[in-house]
Scaffold this active site. Structure first.
Site, PDB file in Angstrom:
ATOM      1  N   ASP A 164     -51.136 110.866  -2.162  1.00  0.00           N
ATOM      2  CA  ASP A 164     -51.271 112.169  -2.818  1.00  0.00           C
ATOM      3  C   ASP A 164     -51.961 112.039  -4.182  1.00  0.00           C
ATOM      4  O   ASP A 164     -51.888 110.990  -4.822  1.00  0.00           O
ATOM      5  CB  ASP A 164     -49.846 112.731  -3.010  1.00  0.00           C
ATOM      6  CG  ASP A 164     -49.826 114.238  -3.123  1.00  0.00           C
ATOM      7  OD1 ASP A 164     -50.909 114.858  -2.955  1.00  0.00           O
ATOM      8  OD2 ASP A 164     -48.754 114.802  -3.393  1.00  0.00           O
ATOM      9  N   HIS A 182     -61.417 112.422  -2.884  1.00  0.00           N
ATOM     10  CA  HIS A 182     -61.224 111.908  -1.518  1.00  0.00           C
ATOM     11  C   HIS A 182     -62.026 110.615  -1.314  1.00  0.00           C
ATOM     12  O   HIS A 182     -61.532 109.652  -0.717  1.00  0.00           O
ATOM     13  CB  HIS A 182     -61.664 112.969  -0.505  1.00  0.00           C
ATOM     14  CG  HIS A 182     -60.819 114.213  -0.546  1.00  0.00           C
ATOM     15  ND1 HIS A 182     -59.487 114.206  -0.878  1.00  0.00           N
ATOM     16  CD2 HIS A 182     -61.136 115.522  -0.321  1.00  0.00           C
ATOM     17  CE1 HIS A 182     -59.005 115.442  -0.844  1.00  0.00           C
ATOM     18  NE2 HIS A 182     -59.987 116.260  -0.509  1.00  0.00           N
ATOM     19  N   LEU A 234     -52.180  92.585  10.788  1.00  0.00           N
ATOM     20  CA  LEU A 234     -51.648  93.849  10.250  1.00  0.00           C
ATOM     21  C   LEU A 234     -51.966  95.011  11.203  1.00  0.00           C
ATOM     22  O   LEU A 234     -53.101  95.133  11.684  1.00  0.00           O
ATOM     23  CB  LEU A 234     -52.303  94.138   8.883  1.00  0.00           C
ATOM     24  CG  LEU A 234     -52.035  95.499   8.253  1.00  0.00           C
ATOM     25  CD1 LEU A 234     -50.594  95.590   7.748  1.00  0.00           C
ATOM     26  CD2 LEU A 234     -53.013  95.775   7.113  1.00  0.00           C
TER      27      LEU A 234
HETATM   28  C1  V0D Z   1     -58.862 112.524   8.139  1.00  0.00           C
HETATM   29  C2  V0D Z   1     -58.722 112.649   6.665  1.00  0.00           C
HETATM   30  C3  V0D Z   1     -58.872 111.380   5.897  1.00  0.00           C
HETATM   31  C4  V0D Z   1     -58.886 111.413   4.491  1.00  0.00           C
HETATM   32  C5  V0D Z   1     -59.025 110.243   3.789  1.00  0.00           C
HETATM   33  N1  V0D Z   1     -58.996 110.297   2.412  1.00  0.00           N
HETATM   34  C6  V0D Z   1     -58.830 111.548   1.726  1.00  0.00           C
HETATM   35  C7  V0D Z   1     -57.432 111.942   1.427  1.00  0.00           C
HETATM   36  C8  V0D Z   1     -56.404 110.916   1.491  1.00  0.00           C
HETATM   37  C9  V0D Z   1     -56.660 109.702   0.661  1.00  0.00           C
HETATM   38  C10 V0D Z   1     -57.493 108.678   1.366  1.00  0.00           C
HETATM   39  C11 V0D Z   1     -58.927 109.123   1.555  1.00  0.00           C
HETATM   40  N2  V0D Z   1     -59.158 109.075   4.484  1.00  0.00           N
HETATM   41  N3  V0D Z   1     -59.294 107.786   4.048  1.00  0.00           N
HETATM   42  C12 V0D Z   1     -59.328 107.002   5.141  1.00  0.00           C
HETATM   43  C13 V0D Z   1     -59.208 107.780   6.291  1.00  0.00           C
HETATM   44  C14 V0D Z   1     -59.149 107.337   7.674  1.00  0.00           C
HETATM   45  C15 V0D Z   1     -58.424 108.081   8.605  1.00  0.00           C
HETATM   46  C16 V0D Z   1     -58.328 107.631   9.912  1.00  0.00           C
HETATM   47  C17 V0D Z   1     -58.955 106.465  10.270  1.00  0.00           C
HETATM   48  F1  V0D Z   1     -58.846 106.035  11.548  1.00  0.00           F
HETATM   49  C18 V0D Z   1     -59.672 105.718   9.354  1.00  0.00           C
HETATM   50  C19 V0D Z   1     -59.777 106.145   8.052  1.00  0.00           C
HETATM   51  C20 V0D Z   1     -59.111 109.096   5.857  1.00  0.00           C
HETATM   52  N4  V0D Z   1     -58.986 110.221   6.584  1.00  0.00           N
END
Ligand code: V0D
Length: 255
Positions: A35, A52, A146
């Site tokens: 968050d 993000h 992991l």
């Molecule tokens: C789908 C929204 C989202 C947002 C996001 N943020 C934005 C908000 C949260 C903080 C981290 C960065 N991340 N960062 C990696 C992924 C990710 C998700 C699945 C996957 F298989 C591989 C990578 C990601 N996915």
């Protein structure tokens, strides 16, 4: 024995201990509610998507640390069932992040023997998002290092309701007796089937809520909260969380 961080000068033993992770009582499964990305950007006068993007770098950094500390499972709350209510432009941006993450980091995940999994309602995701994730799951499926588990379109209540529906269908189809239903059986109908329950749940950015994340699975988890915003979450903060966990789990020789 503990994993020392040689680059940090220590004033004294106590200070040193704060910067080390002891090998005993390492949490097997760490779950993180990542968050504070929007707030991180706002503090810098940047658009939310900048938070993000920075948050995605923090994801790979925490994967490296989890790998170094020999944590078995790392679950990251990437997108909740409630996140669909955000502006369309932001949801579209977020839905492209898995593909961007793997484009940049899949080679490193493969080299580090990391296995990628997801929990959540996968079907509703856009095709391009699903394609990138399915590819990463396929390429890493035989890795036994992991377990990197992304909660994608995940909600704790959705998890429980979909499991109840499946159990009810089994009973209705005479494939399961009501008397056979217990915690252990129910676990096999949740999105987290086969996974250990989180030992430690971390939430960044100062909020002290679980926000519909792994409600059933976190029944016995240690919760640790930090005011640090997710993009600023680094190994030093991670060590602080693990040390706090280890302090709570100290047996002082008792069982
Ligand atoms: C789908 C929204 C989202 C947002 C996001 N943020 C934005 C908000 C949260 C903080 C981290 C960065 N991340 N960062 C990696 C992924 C990710 C998700 C699945 C996957 F298989 C591989 C990578 C990601 N996915």
């Amino acid at each position: 024995m503990s994993i020392k961080l040689p680059f940090l000068r220590f004033k004294d033993k106590q200070e040193q201990e704060k910067n080390e992770v002891k090998e005993k009582n390492i949490p097997d499964h760490v779950a993180i509610i990542m968050d504070g990305n929007g707030r991180w950007a706002k503090k810098r006068g940047l658009p939310r998507v900048a938070g993000h993007k920075e948050g995605m770098e923090a994801v790979q950094n925490v994967v490296r640390s989890a790998n170094k500390f020999h944590i078995s499972t790392l679950t990251l709350f990437a997108f909740s069932t409630e996140n669909w209510q955000r502006p369309k432009s932001e949801v579209d941006f977020l839905m492209r992040m898995p593909s961007q993450f793997f484009q940049k980091y899949l080679p490193e995940l493969l080299e580090k023997n990391v296995r990628v999994e997801t929990i959540g309602d996968f079907d509703r995701l856009p095709e391009h998002t699903k394609k990138a994730v399915v590819n990463a799951k396929e390429q890493t499926k035989n890795n036994d290092g992991l377990l990197l588990n992304f909660a994608l379109n995940y909600g704790g209540r959705l998890d429980i309701v979909q499991a109840v529906r499946k159990v009810a269908a089994e009973v209705e189809g005479k494939r399961l007796l009501v008397e056979e239903i217990d915690d252990q059986l129910f676990n096999d109908y949740l999105f987290t089937k086969g996974m250990a329950e989180p030992d430690l749940l971390i939430r960044t950015s100062g909020e002290k809520r679980i926000s519909n994340f792994m409600l059933w699975q976190c029944a016995y988890s240690e919760f640790w909260f930090t005011d640090v915003l997710w993009p600023d979450f680094d190994e030093k903060v991670f060590i602080e969380a693990i040390n706090a966990y280890q302090q709570r789990k100290r047996r002082f020789g008792t069982v």
